[in-house]
Design a protein around this motif. Structure first.
Motif, PDB file in Angstrom:
ATOM      1  N   LEU A 163       0.811  -1.211   0.088  1.00 20.98           N
ATOM      2  CA  LEU A 163       0.013  -0.075  -0.141  1.00 20.98           C
ATOM      3  C   LEU A 163       0.826   1.295  -0.194  1.00 20.98           C
ATOM      4  O   LEU A 163       0.488   2.412  -0.632  1.00 20.98           O
ATOM      5  N   GLY A 164       2.018   1.138   0.639  1.00 18.59           N
ATOM      6  CA  GLY A 164       2.890   2.192   0.594  1.00 18.59           C
ATOM      7  C   GLY A 164       3.633   2.471  -0.709  1.00 18.59           C
ATOM      8  O   GLY A 164       3.527   3.703  -1.307  1.00 18.59           O
ATOM      9  N   HIS A 165       3.719   1.530  -1.520  1.00 20.38           N
ATOM     10  CA  HIS A 165       4.177   1.640  -2.893  1.00 20.38           C
ATOM     11  C   HIS A 165       3.126   2.265  -3.690  1.00 20.38           C
ATOM     12  O   HIS A 165       3.302   3.101  -4.504  1.00 20.38           O
ATOM     13  N   LEU A 166       1.945   1.988  -3.652  1.00 19.52           N
ATOM     14  CA  LEU A 166       0.733   2.470  -4.136  1.00 19.52           C
ATOM     15  C   LEU A 166       0.578   4.004  -3.964  1.00 19.52           C
ATOM     16  O   LEU A 166       0.461   4.947  -4.661  1.00 19.52           O
ATOM     17  N   ARG A 167       0.831   4.500  -2.422  1.00 18.79           N
ATOM     18  CA  ARG A 167       0.780   5.613  -2.041  1.00 18.79           C
ATOM     19  C   ARG A 167       1.994   6.780  -2.803  1.00 18.79           C
ATOM     20  O   ARG A 167       1.685   7.660  -3.203  1.00 18.79           O
ATOM     21  N   ARG A 168       3.013   5.918  -2.967  1.00 19.46           N
ATOM     22  CA  ARG A 168       4.014   6.777  -3.756  1.00 19.46           C
ATOM     23  C   ARG A 168       3.588   6.888  -4.990  1.00 19.46           C
ATOM     24  O   ARG A 168       3.998   7.940  -5.835  1.00 19.46           O
TER      25      ARG A 168
END
Length: 165
Positions: free
Chosen positions: A7-12
């Protein structure tokens, strides 16, 4: 279900999409991640700023991967992206041999939003990734992040009803 790291990668990706929008480009962003979870490369859409309708971040990450990773490393990698790949990007992804795609919003959602925002139909027919690249593992959309990318597209289509540079 996606991990907090994923999810952190998607937020980036959404941050990169916002950077693209701020630069006058369509709001798309993507991140290439290794099988061990390391962020290898990232890019944003540059269609308008580079005057190149093919300057999609997914294409750039596929090129980056082919130039720097072995076939086995590419097969274990994931491209996280703000939106489902267009047919051109899905083909590039499959040809590069990258194993997995995770996207926030689907092509069908983008088409629906274009209609809601009064924008004309996109110049290329949206197809699900697996119709273009049946061997690629695909996950998405991600409902908890979709509103973020929808808002960026609403802002873009409000300033450019054609939805491109």
């Amino acid at each position: 279900m996606l991990s907090d790291t994923e999810l952190g990668h998607l937020r980036r990706c959404i941050e990169l999409a916002a950077e693209a929008l701020a630069a006058g480009d369509n709001p798309f962003g993507s991140v290439l991640v290794s099988s061990s979870g390391d962020r290898l490369a990232e890019d944003r859409n540059r269609e308008t700023s580079q005057a190149d309708p093919m300057a999609h971040p997914e294409i750039e990450l596929a090129r980056w991967a082919v130039a720097r990773l072995s076939p086995a490393e590419r097969a274990g990698a994931t491209v996280f992206t703000s939106g489902e790949h267009c047919p051109m990007c899905a083909a590039a992804h499959a040809l590069a041999g990258i194993g997995r795609i995770v996207y926030v919003a689907s092509s069908a959602q983008f088409a629906q939003w274009r209609t809601e925002f009064g924008a004309p139909q996109a110049p290329v027919t949206a197809l699900p990734i697996q119709q273009v690249a049946p061997g690629v593992v695909v996950e998405g959309p991600v409902p908890e992040l979709t509103a973020n990318i929808r808002e960026l597209h609403r802002r873009r289509l409000g300033t450019d009803p054609q939805g491109h540079g």
